[in-house]
Design a protein around this motif. Structure first.
Motif, PDB file in Angstrom:
ATOM      1  N   VAL A   4     -27.786 -35.737   8.954  1.00 21.40           N
ATOM      2  CA  VAL A   4     -28.678 -35.637   7.791  1.00 21.40           C
ATOM      3  C   VAL A   4     -29.730 -36.740   7.888  1.00 21.40           C
ATOM      4  O   VAL A   4     -29.419 -37.887   8.204  1.00 21.40           O
ATOM      5  CB  VAL A   4     -27.884 -35.761   6.466  1.00 21.40           C
ATOM      6  N   LYS A   5     -30.977 -36.378   7.585  1.00 15.13           N
ATOM      7  CA  LYS A   5     -32.085 -37.339   7.646  1.00 15.13           C
ATOM      8  C   LYS A   5     -32.288 -37.957   6.255  1.00 15.13           C
ATOM      9  O   LYS A   5     -32.411 -37.245   5.257  1.00 15.13           O
ATOM     10  CB  LYS A   5     -33.358 -36.623   8.095  1.00 15.13           C
ATOM     11  N   TYR A   6     -32.337 -39.304   6.224  1.00 15.40           N
ATOM     12  CA  TYR A   6     -32.490 -40.058   4.980  1.00 15.40           C
ATOM     13  C   TYR A   6     -33.701 -40.976   5.059  1.00 15.40           C
ATOM     14  O   TYR A   6     -34.148 -41.338   6.141  1.00 15.40           O
ATOM     15  CB  TYR A   6     -31.259 -40.929   4.720  1.00 15.40           C
ATOM     16  N   VAL A   7     -34.156 -41.404   3.880  1.00 14.94           N
ATOM     17  CA  VAL A   7     -35.225 -42.385   3.772  1.00 14.94           C
ATOM     18  C   VAL A   7     -34.809 -43.407   2.705  1.00 14.94           C
ATOM     19  O   VAL A   7     -34.316 -43.030   1.645  1.00 14.94           O
ATOM     20  CB  VAL A   7     -36.579 -41.723   3.420  1.00 14.94           C
ATOM     21  N   PRO A   8     -34.974 -44.705   3.000  1.00 11.55           N
ATOM     22  CA  PRO A   8     -34.700 -45.718   1.977  1.00 11.55           C
ATOM     23  C   PRO A   8     -35.966 -45.966   1.149  1.00 11.55           C
ATOM     24  O   PRO A   8     -37.053 -46.146   1.696  1.00 11.55           O
ATOM     25  CB  PRO A   8     -34.332 -46.957   2.798  1.00 11.55           C
ATOM     26  N   LEU A   9     -35.809 -45.950  -0.166  1.00 19.19           N
ATOM     27  CA  LEU A   9     -36.944 -46.168  -1.060  1.00 19.19           C
ATOM     28  C   LEU A   9     -36.616 -47.280  -2.051  1.00 19.19           C
ATOM     29  O   LEU A   9     -35.450 -47.477  -2.407  1.00 19.19           O
ATOM     30  CB  LEU A   9     -37.270 -44.891  -1.839  1.00 19.19           C
ATOM     31  N   GLY A  10     -37.651 -47.968  -2.488  1.00 19.20           N
ATOM     32  CA  GLY A  10     -37.495 -49.008  -3.487  1.00 19.20           C
ATOM     33  C   GLY A  10     -38.167 -48.598  -4.789  1.00 19.20           C
ATOM     34  O   GLY A  10     -39.237 -47.981  -4.777  1.00 19.20           O
ATOM     35  N   LEU A  11     -37.541 -48.946  -5.911  1.00 16.20           N
ATOM     36  CA  LEU A  11     -38.112 -48.697  -7.229  1.00 16.20           C
ATOM     37  C   LEU A  11     -38.980 -49.903  -7.590  1.00 16.20           C
ATOM     38  O   LEU A  11     -38.489 -51.032  -7.696  1.00 16.20           O
ATOM     39  CB  LEU A  11     -36.999 -48.501  -8.253  1.00 16.20           C
ATOM     40  N   ARG A  12     -40.267 -49.663  -7.757  1.00 15.62           N
ATOM     41  CA  ARG A  12     -41.243 -50.735  -7.947  1.00 15.62           C
ATOM     42  C   ARG A  12     -41.084 -51.388  -9.322  1.00 15.62           C
ATOM     43  O   ARG A  12     -40.987 -50.712 -10.334  1.00 15.62           O
ATOM     44  CB  ARG A  12     -42.655 -50.184  -7.755  1.00 15.62           C
ATOM     45  N   GLY A  13     -41.074 -52.734  -9.322  1.00 15.67           N
ATOM     46  CA  GLY A  13     -40.837 -53.505 -10.533  1.00 15.67           C
ATOM     47  C   GLY A  13     -42.084 -53.824 -11.329  1.00 15.67           C
ATOM     48  O   GLY A  13     -43.218 -53.596 -10.893  1.00 15.67           O
ATOM     49  N   GLU A  14     -41.874 -54.428 -12.483  1.00 16.22           N
ATOM     50  CA  GLU A  14     -42.937 -54.669 -13.457  1.00 16.22           C
ATOM     51  C   GLU A  14     -43.904 -55.784 -13.063  1.00 16.22           C
ATOM     52  O   GLU A  14     -44.974 -55.904 -13.661  1.00 16.22           O
ATOM     53  CB  GLU A  14     -42.340 -54.969 -14.825  1.00 16.22           C
ATOM     54  N   ASP A  15     -43.567 -56.589 -12.071  1.00 12.16           N
ATOM     55  CA  ASP A  15     -44.485 -57.648 -11.648  1.00 12.16           C
ATOM     56  C   ASP A  15     -45.566 -57.161 -10.684  1.00 12.16           C
ATOM     57  O   ASP A  15     -46.468 -57.922 -10.333  1.00 12.16           O
ATOM     58  CB  ASP A  15     -43.712 -58.792 -10.976  1.00 12.16           C
ATOM     59  N   LEU A  16     -45.475 -55.915 -10.252  1.00 11.33           N
ATOM     60  CA  LEU A  16     -46.447 -55.379  -9.297  1.00 11.33           C
ATOM     61  C   LEU A  16     -47.662 -54.813 -10.032  1.00 11.33           C
ATOM     62  O   LEU A  16     -47.540 -54.322 -11.157  1.00 11.33           O
ATOM     63  CB  LEU A  16     -45.797 -54.307  -8.429  1.00 11.33           C
ATOM     64  N   PRO A  17     -48.835 -54.875  -9.399  1.00  5.73           N
ATOM     65  CA  PRO A  17     -50.050 -54.429 -10.086  1.00  5.73           C
ATOM     66  C   PRO A  17     -50.175 -52.911 -10.232  1.00  5.73           C
ATOM     67  O   PRO A  17     -50.901 -52.440 -11.093  1.00  5.73           O
ATOM     68  CB  PRO A  17     -51.179 -54.983  -9.213  1.00  5.73           C
ATOM     69  N   GLU A  18     -49.470 -52.139  -9.405  1.00  6.39           N
ATOM     70  CA  GLU A  18     -49.597 -50.676  -9.447  1.00  6.39           C
ATOM     71  C   GLU A  18     -48.259 -50.022  -9.124  1.00  6.39           C
ATOM     72  O   GLU A  18     -47.406 -50.616  -8.475  1.00  6.39           O
ATOM     73  CB  GLU A  18     -50.622 -50.196  -8.407  1.00  6.39           C
ATOM     74  N   GLY A  19     -48.100 -48.782  -9.548  1.00  5.09           N
ATOM     75  CA  GLY A  19     -46.923 -48.001  -9.194  1.00  5.09           C
ATOM     76  C   GLY A  19     -45.634 -48.464  -9.848  1.00  5.09           C
ATOM     77  O   GLY A  19     -44.552 -48.127  -9.368  1.00  5.09           O
ATOM     78  N   VAL A  20     -45.717 -49.204 -10.932  1.00  3.52           N
ATOM     79  CA  VAL A  20     -44.528 -49.709 -11.618  1.00  3.52           C
ATOM     80  C   VAL A  20     -43.662 -48.534 -12.072  1.00  3.52           C
ATOM     81  O   VAL A  20     -44.167 -47.541 -12.612  1.00  3.52           O
ATOM     82  CB  VAL A  20     -44.920 -50.603 -12.816  1.00  3.52           C
ATOM     83  N   GLY A  21     -42.351 -48.636 -11.806  1.00  2.35           N
ATOM     84  CA  GLY A  21     -41.416 -47.596 -12.221  1.00  2.35           C
ATOM     85  C   GLY A  21     -41.374 -46.394 -11.298  1.00  2.35           C
ATOM     86  O   GLY A  21     -40.702 -45.409 -11.596  1.00  2.35           O
ATOM     87  N   GLN A  22     -42.074 -46.458 -10.176  1.00  2.00           N
ATOM     88  CA  GLN A  22     -42.076 -45.361  -9.209  1.00  2.00           C
ATOM     89  C   GLN A  22     -41.330 -45.787  -7.944  1.00  2.00           C
ATOM     90  O   GLN A  22     -41.325 -46.958  -7.572  1.00  2.00           O
ATOM     91  CB  GLN A  22     -43.506 -44.961  -8.833  1.00  2.00           C
ATOM     92  N   TRP A  23     -40.727 -44.814  -7.295  1.00  2.11           N
ATOM     93  CA  TRP A  23     -40.088 -45.057  -6.000  1.00  2.11           C
ATOM     94  C   TRP A  23     -41.152 -45.048  -4.919  1.00  2.11           C
ATOM     95  O   TRP A  23     -42.145 -44.317  -5.019  1.00  2.11           O
ATOM     96  CB  TRP A  23     -39.052 -43.965  -5.711  1.00  2.11           C
ATOM     97  N   GLY A  24     -40.937 -45.840  -3.868  1.00  2.00           N
ATOM     98  CA  GLY A  24     -41.892 -45.862  -2.771  1.00  2.00           C
ATOM     99  C   GLY A  24     -41.298 -46.470  -1.515  1.00  2.00           C
ATOM    100  O   GLY A  24     -40.239 -47.100  -1.536  1.00  2.00           O
ATOM    101  N   LEU A  25     -42.010 -46.272  -0.429  1.00  7.97           N
ATOM    102  CA  LEU A  25     -41.660 -46.875   0.849  1.00  7.97           C
ATOM    103  C   LEU A  25     -41.898 -48.380   0.779  1.00  7.97           C
ATOM    104  O   LEU A  25     -42.708 -48.843  -0.029  1.00  7.97           O
ATOM    105  CB  LEU A  25     -42.525 -46.275   1.962  1.00  7.97           C
ATOM    106  N   PRO A  26     -41.233 -49.152   1.637  1.00  5.57           N
ATOM    107  CA  PRO A  26     -41.521 -50.584   1.669  1.00  5.57           C
ATOM    108  C   PRO A  26     -42.885 -50.814   2.314  1.00  5.57           C
ATOM    109  O   PRO A  26     -43.385 -49.964   3.042  1.00  5.57           O
ATOM    110  CB  PRO A  26     -40.401 -51.142   2.553  1.00  5.57           C
ATOM    111  N   GLY A  27     -43.465 -51.940   2.034  1.00  6.32           N
ATOM    112  CA  GLY A  27     -44.738 -52.255   2.673  1.00  6.32           C
ATOM    113  C   GLY A  27     -45.459 -53.329   1.898  1.00  6.32           C
ATOM    114  O   GLY A  27     -45.081 -53.679   0.779  1.00  6.32           O
ATOM    115  N   GLY A  28     -46.500 -53.854   2.505  1.00 11.47           N
ATOM    116  CA  GLY A  28     -47.280 -54.866   1.825  1.00 11.47           C
ATOM    117  C   GLY A  28     -48.261 -55.541   2.757  1.00 11.47           C
ATOM    118  O   GLY A  28     -48.433 -55.151   3.907  1.00 11.47           O
TER     119      GLY A  28
END
Length: 181
Positions: free
Chosen positions: A37-61
């Protein structure tokens, strides 16, 4: 893991938020195949970030001033998911390229001017998925979780990461017969 990176800074000028950085981001598009089975790890974006708060996303920066793009991939994945990419490469079959991104996206829609996308797939065989343990505050990543890819592709992810994953799978990991069609 220990990194030598220098943090980026954010300043406010006349009410506008300006990031002092290299204006380059890395976006590792991670896939793990476990027990077929193919999986992807995602992070739930926190309130200290400028955009995408409360959304799941790929890691990066953002790249820091004193690191290479590959070092930034290692650092971002470690910080946001708690996954040690060099150790995973040592332990499992790896498919991807950390020396060269599969796509350089250069449309400055937000704060960065260039995004380097890296396709990374780990084949774990019958091994279980590794635990996810973000190393940053919950203000940045509230939690990290594994999703099967089929489910993740239907989710409304931050920054259209579901579309980024779909394009990566189609362009980088497509079956040879599909690429010729």
């Amino acid at each position: 893991m220990k990194f030598k990176s220098t943090p980026n800074r954010c300043v406010n000028v006349d009410g506008a938020e300006i990031w002092i950085s290299r204006s380059v981001t890395v976006l590792p598009v991670l896939f793990f195949v476990s027990k077929g089975v193919k999986y992807v790890p995602l992070g739930l974006r926190g309130e200290d970030l400028p955009e995408g708060v409360g959304q799941w996303g790929l890691p990066g920066g953002y790249l820091d001033y004193d690191e290479t793009a590959t070092e930034a991939v290692y650092r971002e994945v470690w910080e946001e998911l708690g996954l040690d990419i060099p150790q995973l490469i040592q332990d499992f079959r790896f498919e991807g390229n950390l020396d060269h991104p599969y796509e350089v996206y250069s449309t400055p829609l937000r704060r960065q001017n260039v995004t380097l996308k890296y396709a990374l797939m780990f084949h774990l065989g019958e091994a279980n998925l590794p635990p996810l343990d973000p190393q940053v505050s919950q203000g940045e990543v509230v939690e990290a979780r594994w999703f099967d890819v089929a489910t993740a592709l239907t989710m409304p992810l931050a920054f259209n990461h579901h579309q980024v994953m779909r394009e990566c799978l189609e362009r980088y990991y497509a079956e040879p017969s599909r690429q010729q069609a």
